[in-house]
Design a protein around this motif. Structure first.
Motif, PDB file in Angstrom:
ATOM      1  N   UNK A 173       0.856  -1.197   0.000  1.00  0.00           N
ATOM      2  CA  UNK A 173       0.000   0.000   0.000  1.00  0.00           C
ATOM      3  C   UNK A 173       0.889   1.243   0.000  1.00  0.00           C
ATOM      4  N   UNK A 174       1.918   1.235   0.850  1.00  0.00           N
ATOM      5  CA  UNK A 174       2.808   2.404   0.940  1.00  0.00           C
ATOM      6  C   UNK A 174       3.568   2.610  -0.379  1.00  0.00           C
ATOM      7  N   UNK A 175       4.113   1.515  -0.932  1.00  0.00           N
ATOM      8  CA  UNK A 175       4.898   1.648  -2.177  1.00  0.00           C
ATOM      9  C   UNK A 175       4.008   2.161  -3.316  1.00  0.00           C
ATOM     10  N   UNK A 176       2.785   1.640  -3.395  1.00  0.00           N
ATOM     11  CA  UNK A 176       1.911   2.087  -4.489  1.00  0.00           C
ATOM     12  C   UNK A 176       1.474   3.539  -4.268  1.00  0.00           C
ATOM     13  N   UNK A 177       1.273   3.936  -3.012  1.00  0.00           N
ATOM     14  CA  UNK A 177       0.904   5.333  -2.743  1.00  0.00           C
ATOM     15  C   UNK A 177       2.059   6.273  -3.096  1.00  0.00           C
ATOM     16  N   UNK A 178       3.283   5.833  -2.809  1.00  0.00           N
ATOM     17  CA  UNK A 178       4.451   6.657  -3.159  1.00  0.00           C
ATOM     18  C   UNK A 178       4.479   6.878  -4.671  1.00  0.00           C
ATOM     19  N   UNK A 179       4.136   5.806  -5.402  1.00  0.00           N
ATOM     20  CA  UNK A 179       4.107   5.894  -6.871  1.00  0.00           C
ATOM     21  C   UNK A 179       2.994   6.826  -7.352  1.00  0.00           C
ATOM     22  N   UNK A 180       1.792   6.601  -6.837  1.00  0.00           N
ATOM     23  CA  UNK A 180       0.633   7.419  -7.245  1.00  0.00           C
ATOM     24  C   UNK A 180       0.887   8.889  -6.938  1.00  0.00           C
ATOM     25  N   UNK A 181       1.528   9.135  -5.810  1.00  0.00           N
ATOM     26  CA  UNK A 181       1.774  10.519  -5.415  1.00  0.00           C
ATOM     27  C   UNK A 181       2.681  11.206  -6.431  1.00  0.00           C
ATOM     28  N   UNK A 182       3.717  10.492  -6.882  1.00  0.00           N
ATOM     29  CA  UNK A 182       4.646  11.126  -7.828  1.00  0.00           C
ATOM     30  C   UNK A 182       3.977  11.355  -9.188  1.00  0.00           C
ATOM     31  N   UNK A 201      -0.483  -4.655  -7.986  1.00  0.00           N
ATOM     32  CA  UNK A 201      -0.550  -4.167  -9.371  1.00  0.00           C
ATOM     33  C   UNK A 201      -1.744  -3.232  -9.547  1.00  0.00           C
ATOM     34  N   UNK A 202      -2.880  -3.637  -8.952  1.00  0.00           N
ATOM     35  CA  UNK A 202      -4.082  -2.805  -9.079  1.00  0.00           C
ATOM     36  C   UNK A 202      -3.891  -1.453  -8.384  1.00  0.00           C
ATOM     37  N   UNK A 203      -3.296  -1.473  -7.187  1.00  0.00           N
ATOM     38  CA  UNK A 203      -3.101  -0.205  -6.471  1.00  0.00           C
ATOM     39  C   UNK A 203      -2.163   0.727  -7.248  1.00  0.00           C
ATOM     40  N   UNK A 204      -1.267   0.139  -8.048  1.00  0.00           N
ATOM     41  CA  UNK A 204      -0.338   0.968  -8.845  1.00  0.00           C
ATOM     42  C   UNK A 204      -0.989   1.467 -10.129  1.00  0.00           C
ATOM     43  N   UNK A 205      -1.804   0.604 -10.754  1.00  0.00           N
ATOM     44  CA  UNK A 205      -2.227   0.936 -12.117  1.00  0.00           C
ATOM     45  C   UNK A 205      -3.698   1.291 -12.293  1.00  0.00           C
ATOM     46  N   UNK A 206      -4.554   1.057 -11.293  1.00  0.00           N
ATOM     47  CA  UNK A 206      -5.965   1.440 -11.452  1.00  0.00           C
ATOM     48  C   UNK A 206      -6.094   2.949 -11.240  1.00  0.00           C
ATOM     49  N   UNK A 207      -7.115   3.535 -11.859  1.00  0.00           N
ATOM     50  CA  UNK A 207      -7.468   4.940 -11.607  1.00  0.00           C
ATOM     51  C   UNK A 207      -8.979   4.977 -11.364  1.00  0.00           C
ATOM     52  N   UNK A 208      -9.481   5.992 -10.668  1.00  0.00           N
ATOM     53  CA  UNK A 208     -10.919   6.000 -10.391  1.00  0.00           C
ATOM     54  C   UNK A 208     -11.754   5.949 -11.674  1.00  0.00           C
ATOM     55  N   UNK A 209     -11.232   6.525 -12.771  1.00  0.00           N
ATOM     56  CA  UNK A 209     -12.005   6.554 -14.010  1.00  0.00           C
ATOM     57  C   UNK A 209     -12.049   5.184 -14.685  1.00  0.00           C
ATOM     58  N   UNK A 210     -11.114   4.320 -14.355  1.00  0.00           N
ATOM     59  CA  UNK A 210     -11.022   3.025 -15.058  1.00  0.00           C
ATOM     60  C   UNK A 210     -10.326   2.006 -14.170  1.00  0.00           C
ATOM     61  N   UNK A 211     -10.977   0.894 -13.938  1.00  0.00           N
ATOM     62  CA  UNK A 211     -10.349  -0.115 -13.069  1.00  0.00           C
ATOM     63  C   UNK A 211      -9.243  -0.827 -13.857  1.00  0.00           C
ATOM     64  N   UNK A 212      -8.460  -1.613 -13.146  1.00  0.00           N
ATOM     65  CA  UNK A 212      -7.331  -2.313 -13.775  1.00  0.00           C
ATOM     66  C   UNK A 212      -7.627  -3.801 -13.745  1.00  0.00           C
ATOM     67  N   UNK A 213      -7.641  -4.400 -14.910  1.00  0.00           N
ATOM     68  CA  UNK A 213      -7.871  -5.839 -14.970  1.00  0.00           C
ATOM     69  C   UNK A 213      -6.542  -6.552 -14.787  1.00  0.00           C
TER      70      UNK A 213
END
Ligand code: CMC
Length: 431
Positions: A173-182, A201-213
């Motif tokens: 969760x922390x690593x993906x948040x660090x990524x999303x923040x940048x 993978x989902x926490x890194x690549x999903x966006x609210x507008x579109x989920x990540x399969x």
């Protein structure tokens, strides 16, 4: 500790000192020098710890000559093929492979701790958007100790267990948040129905507008990267965590220290540095120029992703990583990737070169991991955070083992002092 069956004799100025020798279950014997200073008034000298065993451990064994890596006795290639990351976490932490029931319980406990205290979101906002995600991780992981007070008392085994589960659960969760923040994108909350790697993978690549399969092959490759990095005996970051923890400091602060150590290019930062090097080489015809630079004594350039303090043969993790890279690039249809072509040819030319053969420099785990991560869509700055996420279980397993040892002492090395001896302070006007 094992009983000593033999001893070494050290003679200093005509006086003999008997030093006990212990035989491990595998690996070289160790000479016990703990009483040497008390008896002979001398220290031993080993900067870089090339000949020093700093602790007893039952977790991981490396035979650098054979290129063998065992976790609790099980070879890494079998674990990478047949097991998965959370099962390997259980094995490292508790010493045995889990039964189905034990694994389910462990996975549930990890899953129930994946969310981060909501107030921690403000910490991220204090960073510049162009901060390296490792800079954010060092800070945020250390700050866990300010949010989870009920798991910082290292003398309480229950609190140690809760801290263990929290760290393993929250690191993705922390690593993906660090990524999303940048990226300037909103944080994506964990989903408990997903497995550990898919959730990351989902926490890194999903966006609210579109989920990540989540693609199961990519998720498997991600899980394998986690597994291959899970633990590696007394490496620099693990020794950092052990040394920091030997004072009784809380595990969140100590893991932050491990993350700081891992960041350096000689250690975990090598995966980022390796991909940047492959890009800089750019095409196969420039490889000889870079190999020549790596061999030149007057040039401090090194082939990143090559060489290892312990492995004097192929890094067994690199073999599995190479297979995984082929699978992922094949799946994504990018087998003619120029970086991969440079990597394969560089490996071939370096292995055929007597300089690398004589110095026993082989590709290490970082040589291929970056290629997979890049193909998955991660920027190079995320490579080392992913290593940190994966290695957390190793740091914590080694920390738990150390803290539970009734003979635990604070780590306190000595030195070969080469400075001035006693002299009097000189007044300003006389200097
Ligand atoms: N390229 C060219 N020459 C090298 C390299 C390299 N990658 N690595 C070592 N050498 C040479 C070095 O110049 C030295 O030569 P000489 O004896 O003539 O002075 C000799 O090999 C021994 O090197 P060392 O620095 O004394 O060895 P070490 O055990 O202290 O260092 C290492 C190990 C991993 C730091 C080093 O091999 C290196 O810098 N490799 C590149 C960085 C890298 O890939 N690091 C990731 C390690 S694996 C992931 C992890 O566990 O963190």
């Amino acid at each position: 500790m094992a009983e000593s069956t033999k001893s070494a004799k050290l003679t200093i100025d005509g006086t003999d000192y008997d030093l006990p020798i212990y035989s491990p279950t595998a690996g070289p014997d160790v000479i016990d020098i703990r009483k040497l200073y008390g008896q002979a008034g001398v220290f031993t000298y080993d900067p870089g710890f090339t000949s020093t065993a700093s602790c007893d451990s039952t977790i991981t064994y490396i035979d650098g000559g054979k290129g063998e890596l065992l976790h609790r006795g099980f070879p890494i290639d079998q674990l990478a093929e047949k097991s998965h990351y959370l099962e390997v976490c259980y094995l490292l932490l508790y010493g045995e492979l889990p039964t189905a029931e034990q694994l389910e319980d462990f996975e549930n406990r990890v899953t129930m701790h994946t969310m981060l205290h909501e107030q921690m979101h403000f910490l991220f906002r204090g960073y510049r958007r162009d901060a390296h995600p490792m800079a954010i991780m060092v800070g945020v992981v250390g700050a866990l100790s300010a949010f989870y007070h009920d798991s910082t008392d290292v003398t309480d085994p229950w609190q140690r267990e809760v801290a263990t589960i929290r760290l393993i659960a929250k690191m993705p969760t922390i690593a993906s948040m660090a990524y999303k923040y940048t990226l300037g994108q909103p944080f994506v909350y964990p989903r408990n129905e997903l497995d550990y790697a898919s959730n990351f993978l989902r926490m890194c690549f999903a966006v609210p507008a579109e989920d990540y399969e989540v693609n199961p092959i990519l998720s498997r490759a991600m899980d394998r990267i986690f597994t291959l990095h899970a633990d590696h005996e007394q490496n620099a970051s693990t020794s950092t965590v052990r040394l920091a923890s030997s004072s009784g400091a809380n595990p969140f602060a100590c893991v932050a220290a491990g993350i700081a150590c891992l960041w350096g290019p000689a250690h975990g930062g090598a995966n980022q540095a390796c991909l940047e090097m492959l890009r800089e080489i750019g095409s196969v015809d420039r490889i000889p120029e870079f190999i020549a630079r790596a061999k030149d004594k007057n040039d401090d350039f090194r082939l990143m992703g090559f060489g290892h303090r312990v492995y004097k043969n192929f890094d067994p993790r690199a073999k599995v990583m190479k297979e995984s890279a082929d699978e992922v690039l094949d799946l994504l249809g990018i087998e003619d990737n120029p970086v991969l072509q440079v990597a394969k040819e560089l490996e071939r030319q370096a292995l055929a070169d007597p300089y690398f053969a004589e110095k026993k420099l082989f590709p290490n785990v970082d040589f291929y991991s970056g290629i997979i991560l890049e193909a998955m869509g991660f920027p190079t700055s995320m490579f080392t955070p992913i290593f940190a996420l994966s290695r957390t279980v190793g740091w914590i397993s080694q920390w738990k083992e150390m803290i539970a040892d009734p003979q635990l002492k604070i780590g306190r090395p000595r030195q070969l002092y080469q400075g001035e001896t006693l002299r009097d302070y000189v007044e300003m006007e006389k200097r």
